[in-house]
Each structure stands twice: as structure tokens, then as C-alpha cells.
Design a protein around this motif. Sequence first.
Motif, PDB file in Angstrom:
ATOM      1  N   SER A 194       0.384  -0.804  -0.233  1.00  0.00           N
ATOM      2  CA  SER A 194      -0.630   0.387  -0.322  1.00  0.00           C
ATOM      3  C   SER A 194       0.382   1.274  -0.158  1.00  0.00           C
ATOM      4  O   SER A 194       0.506   2.398  -0.025  1.00  0.00           O
ATOM      5  CB  SER A 194      -0.655  -0.004   1.242  1.00  0.00           C
ATOM      6  N   GLN A 195       2.472   1.386  -0.381  1.00  0.00           N
ATOM      7  CA  GLN A 195       2.739   1.762  -0.279  1.00  0.00           C
ATOM      8  C   GLN A 195       3.169   3.051  -1.456  1.00  0.00           C
ATOM      9  O   GLN A 195       2.911   4.172  -1.668  1.00  0.00           O
ATOM     10  CB  GLN A 195       4.456   1.679   0.060  1.00  0.00           C
ATOM     11  N   GLU A 234       3.312   7.996  -4.731  1.00  0.00           N
ATOM     12  CA  GLU A 234       3.624   7.367  -3.182  1.00  0.00           C
ATOM     13  C   GLU A 234       3.031   8.555  -2.286  1.00  0.00           C
ATOM     14  O   GLU A 234       3.213   9.399  -2.574  1.00  0.00           O
ATOM     15  CB  GLU A 234       5.012   7.192  -3.186  1.00  0.00           C
ATOM     16  N   LYS A 235       2.281   7.713  -1.596  1.00  0.00           N
ATOM     17  CA  LYS A 235       1.064   8.909  -0.680  1.00  0.00           C
ATOM     18  C   LYS A 235       1.620  10.357   0.250  1.00  0.00           C
ATOM     19  O   LYS A 235       2.927   9.876   0.593  1.00  0.00           O
ATOM     20  CB  LYS A 235       0.188   8.107   0.727  1.00  0.00           C
TER      21      LYS A 235
END
Length: 161
Positions: free
Chosen positions: A71-72, A89-90
Motif C-alpha cells: 500500500s506504499q 506514493e502517499k
Amino acid sequence: MTKDVLLTISGMHYDMTGIPDEDGSEEENGPIEVITPASYYFKNGKHYIVYDEVVEGMPGTIKNKIRITGSQMLEIMKSGLANTHMTFEKDKINMTQYETPYGELLVGIHTRDLRLKETEDRIDVNVSYELDVNGDKVADCSITMQVKSHGAAAGGAATPS
């Protein structure tokens, strides 16, 4: 997950230019959705989805590779009629060159949210980001992807990884 999958990608963007559309509205543009067969593989802890994209009115295709690192990070790599390597990327801003048949753009992607849900025969990805082109903010965007094994039941709840 099987090697042969069905990929659904839906994209939406909200215009940030403040310039009204022809009808006087400043609302979102309609969603763009692509449903296509694709190939899937899992290598070194990363999901890969590969598919060809046909561009209407132009000869040739765009080869697409999607790489999901948990989830990266989500990466979309395009080659052929268009060339780019977009990275999501968050809470980060990533810059890339986007080459099209009409010219080259400098694209900035500020990822606000990145979510991944996985089950044995399905992967769901949701990305929310701000798009800059040549240094100007142009849109708030979202991408929703669904990767589903051929023969997997439609719908069904996915669980977080």
C-alpha cells in the motif's frame, strides 16, 4: 491470482483552472473507464499487471506495466505511442516526463491517498492525487483499479492486505 486477469481502470478528474466549461459549469469531467484483459504476476513482493492500450485514431499501441508495492507505492509505466513512468506514493510529490505524439509534458503527481485491498483472486487499488502539468495545478484526480482473476465472481468483498 491467475496469470490471465481482467483489469478495470476508472479515472476521474476535477478541473482546477476555474475556467467554466462550454455550458458554464466548472464541474468534474466524466469518468474514463477501461476494461481490458491483462497479464498478472507476483515477483519479489510486488504485483505486476501488463496490458496493451489501443489509441483511437492512431496506429500502434501503448504498452502498460503497473507495479504495486504493497500500500506504499503504485507505478504506471507506459511505452510506445506515449512514454512515461508515473509514481504514486502517499503524501509525496513525484515528477515525470510524459511523452505523447503531440509533445512532451512535465507532470507532477501529489498523491494524497493510496489504498490497496487484496484477496486471493482480486486486487482493488484507489488513488487520490493532484495533477500538475508544466508547473501549473490542473486537476484533482482519482484512479480506481480492479484486477480480477478470469472466472472470479463479480463483486465480493476484498480484505485489506
